[in-house]
Scaffold this active site. Structure first.
Site, PDB file in Angstrom:
ATOM      1  N   ASP A   1       0.848  -1.190   0.000  1.00  0.00           N
ATOM      2  CA  ASP A   1       0.000   0.000   0.000  1.00  0.00           C
ATOM      3  C   ASP A   1       0.885   1.243   0.000  1.00  0.00           C
ATOM      4  O   ASP A   1       1.968   1.216  -0.565  1.00  0.00           O
ATOM      5  CB  ASP A   1      -0.952  -0.024   1.202  1.00  0.00           C
ATOM      6  CG  ASP A   1      -2.287   0.657   0.900  1.00  0.00           C
ATOM      7  OD1 ASP A   1      -2.266   1.867   0.631  1.00  0.00           O
ATOM      8  OD2 ASP A   1      -3.332  -0.005   0.925  1.00  0.00           O
TER       9      ASP A   1
ATOM     10  N   HIS B   1       1.823   2.071  -3.320  1.00  0.00           N
ATOM     11  CA  HIS B   1       0.888   3.038  -3.886  1.00  0.00           C
ATOM     12  C   HIS B   1       1.438   4.456  -3.880  1.00  0.00           C
ATOM     13  O   HIS B   1       0.693   5.404  -4.060  1.00  0.00           O
ATOM     14  CB  HIS B   1      -0.438   3.001  -3.111  1.00  0.00           C
ATOM     15  CG  HIS B   1      -1.202   1.743  -3.303  1.00  0.00           C
ATOM     16  ND1 HIS B   1      -2.468   1.555  -2.772  1.00  0.00           N
ATOM     17  CD2 HIS B   1      -0.917   0.592  -3.971  1.00  0.00           C
ATOM     18  CE1 HIS B   1      -2.912   0.347  -3.097  1.00  0.00           C
ATOM     19  NE2 HIS B   1      -1.975  -0.252  -3.816  1.00  0.00           N
TER      20      HIS B   1
END
Length: 472
Positions: free
Chosen positions: A276, A299
């Site tokens: 993430d 991300h």
């Protein structure tokens, strides 16, 4: 005839003094000899009859507990001295807690996790306030419980929780391993473990700081956390330096560093690659400086998502600069939910090099983690955002600015953007921009960025200033 006594009297006194001194010495030696005989007799009596005393059958006193080792720069409380086994199998939580409690009361103390040992630690809270300049020296390996089913339901939020600590440092050459593999599997795992639906979505953060100030974390490795690797809540004066954070790309929601309601933070010179966000900056954060970070996979570096469930979100004064991003989904990103309240202002992303990043520049005020989300008129205002010297290659689209229909983004600057399609790109080179006001300054590559921003927006700025009162 009268005798002369002038010589005999002093001589007599001298002889008397010699006799007195000699007698004193003999008496002292006699007393020493008598004491030794008594002690020897007592020792012999106490160890007769298979080690029992004559007066009863009481066993000998147990050996005293090991004392802490005193290091050259203060007192060091080695976890091994408090009963830890260090084999990675036996639970060493109580030993860590005992070492912490001892060190907490000593200024400049160190809790030592020695090298070449593995310590299995159950969910634990290490609580302050403590004496200043406390250090946790991690040179060995800390292991979380390997099976998700063995975690108590009351401890699903964090693994190692620091609460109310001040002037505290974590450092060392060791590893903090969250062993999150079982947590990353599908939700069927939780049903199989008879977890309730309410708790099945919960996963623990590896290291969490709550309401703590003047904290430094440096040099260590944090790997494979079930959720966030390093999280700061309601804290201030945070320094993170030269750490490594990693988990596989298929590890969902495993942020590297997560900040919430935290102020005055510097994160620098670290390598972060997770499933993430490398760094996630959430509501209530201000004065955050992130620089010289290698990010990927993951991300990217994100502000948000903010304003979920119509909540108030306030973020300000964020500087992200000198970043390298490789194979990430996003680069520099701000994301908000529809319906939120509050404001994001004064955010700068500068000198960011991207390699095969799907979307290097993004503002998304329609953030949704489900397939469909309801359209709402409310929004978290975004104003004063700079993207400066963003260069490299993108795999999907160079820039994506999707601002609210009702309150657009204002004062967005695009300066010296040079983004080219990577070998993974499928021919998409068009910038996607909606309802964003600001200015552009060349060079800008691709050329579609030239048409990304609207000019003006004075009325929008006045609305933004009115929303500013909610936060500041």
């Amino acid at each position: 005839m009268k005798r002369n006594t002038s010589f005999s009297l002093p001589f007599f006194m001298f002889l008397l003094m010699i006799v007195f001194v000699t007698f004193s010495i003999i008496s002292a030696e006699a007393r020493k000899t008598n004491i030794k005989k008594k002690l020897h007799k007592r020792h012999k009596d106490n160890h007769s009859s298979n080690g029992h005393t004559r007066g009863g059958s009481h066993p000998p006193c147990p050996a005293p507990a090991p004392l802490p080792h005193y290091g050259p720069q203060g007192k060091t409380f080695d976890i091994l001295s408090f009963g830890a086994k260090g084999n990675g199998i036996v639970d060493d939580s109580e030993a860590l807690l005992a070492a912490w409690k001892g060190a907490c009361n000593v200024p400049g103390a160190t809790v030592k996790i020695p090298a070449q040992f593995k310590f299995l630690i159950k969910p634990i809270t290490l609580q302050g306030p403590c004496m200043p300049d406390l250090t946790l020296q991690i040179d060995g390996t800390l292991l979380a419980l390997p099976e998700a089913s063995s975690w108590p339901k009351s401890s699903l939020f964090q693994w190692i929780n620091f609460k109310w600590v001040q002037n505290f440092t974590i450092k060392g050459s060791g590893i903090v391993n969250g062993q999150g593999y079982n947590w990353w599997r599908s939700s069927e795992l939780y049903d199989m473990q008879s977890y309730s639906k309410q708790s099945s979505g919960m996963k623990p953060t590896a290291i969490r700081f709550y309401s703590s100030n003047l904290v430094t974390v440096r040099d260590i490795r944090i790997i494979n956390s079930p959720l966030c690797h390093l999280k700061f809540d309601n804290s201030k004066g945070i320094k993170v330096n030269n750490i490594t954070i990693s988990s596989p790309e298929n590890s969902p929601n495993t942020d590297g560093i997560h900040l919430q309601n935290t102020h005055d933070v510097e994160i620098q010179r670290s390598d972060i690659g997770t499933g993430d966000d490398c760094v996630s900056i959430q509501t209530g954060c201000s004065n955050i400086h992130v620089h010289h970070i290698n990010c990927g996979p993951g991300h990217g570096i994100s502000v948000g998502g903010l304003g979920k469930d119509k909540s108030v979100a306030c973020v300000s004064d964020i500087i992200v600069e000198d970043i390298s991003m490789k194979n990430t989904l996003y680069g520099a990103r701000i994301k908000t939910w529809q319906g939120g309240i509050g404001m994001v202002k004064n955010v700068s992303f500068s000198r960011i090099q991207v390699y095969d990043v799907m979307s290097p520049i993004m503002i998304d005020q329609y953030y949704c983690d489900k397939q469909n989300c309801k359209n709402q008129t409310g929004t978290v205002v975004i104003s004063g955002v700079k993207f400066d010297q963003i260069s490299g290659t993108y795999a999907m689209q160079p820039i994506h600015l999707a601002c609210s229909n009702f309150i657009p983004c204002t004062d967005v600057d695009l300066i010296d953007i040079q983004l080219r399609p990577s070998l993974k790109n499928q021919g998409l080179q068009q910038a996607v921009c909606w309802n964003s006001y600001g200015k552009s300054q060349g060079p800008l590559v691709p050329s579609s960025i030239d048409y990304c921003l609207r000019s003006g927006g004075g009325l929008i700025k006045r609305i933004a200033r009115s929303r500013d009162k909610v936060c500041y």
